[in-house]
Design a protein around this motif. Structure first.
Motif, short mmCIF file in Angstrom:
data_model
loop_
_atom_site.label_atom_id
_atom_site.label_comp_id
_atom_site.label_asym_id
_atom_site.label_seq_id
_atom_site.Cartn_x
_atom_site.Cartn_y
_atom_site.Cartn_z
N LEU A 42 43.07 5.18 -65.79
CA LEU A 42 43.03 6.62 -66.04
C LEU A 42 42.87 6.91 -67.53
CD1 LEU A 42 45.90 7.79 -63.64
CD2 LEU A 42 43.42 7.85 -63.24
N LEU A 43 43.55 6.14 -68.35
CA LEU A 43 43.37 6.29 -69.79
C LEU A 43 41.92 6.00 -70.19
CD1 LEU A 43 46.60 4.56 -71.19
CD2 LEU A 43 46.20 7.01 -70.89
N ALA A 44 41.39 4.91 -69.65
CA ALA A 44 40.01 4.53 -69.98
C ALA A 44 39.00 5.57 -69.52
CB ALA A 44 39.70 3.16 -69.36
N GLU A 45 39.18 6.08 -68.30
CA GLU A 45 38.25 7.06 -67.75
C GLU A 45 38.26 8.37 -68.53
OE1 GLU A 45 39.45 7.54 -63.72
OE2 GLU A 45 39.11 5.43 -63.22
N ASN A 46 39.42 8.68 -69.14
CA ASN A 46 39.56 9.97 -69.81
C ASN A 46 39.56 9.87 -71.33
OD1 ASN A 46 40.17 12.13 -67.58
ND2 ASN A 46 41.28 10.29 -66.96
#
Length: 283
Positions: A42-46
């Protein structure tokens, strides 16, 4: 370039520990284990680089576990843990935590003040002694309060003018029932103290979960931005609590949209540099 930081997220596992605040059918969607492997994508995607892991229960065991997790998880930049502020030996406890693996990532302390029956809990002499120990170790203190406790939070911040405080979730304004003038006035009074930062976090879950958008949150974000200024606003997702109201991406985009309405430099500062200053995060 500065790291992009989510300054407020949690991990938990209801099969291994008890979370009294997680009772009731409404919280069933998040009553499962959440850990680093769930948050990392989620961190990577956002577009986020790092996070601050925040306590969820009054437990030294949890704090010790979070430090071990932070030690093994590069994206965790800091841990806001829990210690018993009323314990006369709280300073020794902090020393011990600092010596554990991951102890160098202990950046703050928090307690669920808004769950205390006594609204004056922060003013107790034993709590004040505990706060002295927290600040003597150069840690920040996260204020988890609602409108009821905001005047006491302000009195506490004034009592420690050289300490660093972080207000969680904008003090949880009652968004679902409409703009509250008492909350707004108390926020303005607290923000007048220059040593407290405000996390723009947890707002969607204070609205009607199935009926909110960025426009509903904007009046509250606008008020804290005007009160605290661009150098004292900090973004936090409040994941996975936020999943009750929307996805990680939806929460992040809504707060980013609100901040962008208020000035070109506000989002950049709120998504990293201000958290580094408030928590004195390592480079």
């Amino acid at each position: 370039m500065s790291r992009v930081i989510d300054a407020h997220q949690h991990f938990w596992d209801p099969d291994r520990a008890e979370y009294s605040w997680m009772a009731g059918d409404a919280l069933a969607p998040i009553r499962r284990a959440f850990g680093p492997a769930d948050l990392a994508p989620l961190l990577a995607e956002n577009g986020l680089d790092a996070s601050i892991l925040v306590q969820t229960r009054s437990s030294l065991d949890e704090t010790e576990e979070f430090l071990r997790v932070a030690h093994a998880t590069p994206f965790i930049a800091g841990v806001v843990g829990w210690v018993d502020l009323t314990d006369p030996s709280v300073g020794s406890t902090i020393d011990r935590l600092r010596r554990l693996p991951g102890g160098n990532k202990l950046v703050g302390i928090r307690h669920q003040v808004h769950d205390e029956p006594n609204a004056d809990w922060l003013l107790r002499s034993d709590v004040r002694h505990g706060l002295e120990a927290v600040f003597a170790h150069d840690l920040s203190y996260d204020l988890l309060v609602r409108t009821r406790e905001l005047p006491l939070a302000t009195a506490t911040v004034r009592a420690f003018p050289r300490a660093r405080f972080v207000l969680d979730h904008c003090a949880k304004p009652p968004i679902a029932t409409g703009f509250d003038r008492k909350w707004a006035d108390c926020i303005t009074e607290l923000a007048a103290c220059g040593n407290v930062w405000c996390k723009v976090s947890g707002l969607a879950t204070e609205a009607v979960w199935a009926d909110w958008d960025a426009a509903r949150l904007l009046p509250y974000v606008t008020h804290v931005a005007r009160s605290f200024g661009e150098d004292r606003l900090i973004f936090g997702s409040d994941w996975p609590v936020c999943l009750l109201a929307g996805s990680y991406g939806a929460i992040k985009k809504a707060i980013e949209h609100c901040l962008a309405q208020l000035g070109p430099t506000i989002p950049t500062k709120a998504f990293g540099p201000n958290a580094v200053t408030a928590y004195r995060l390592a480079p």
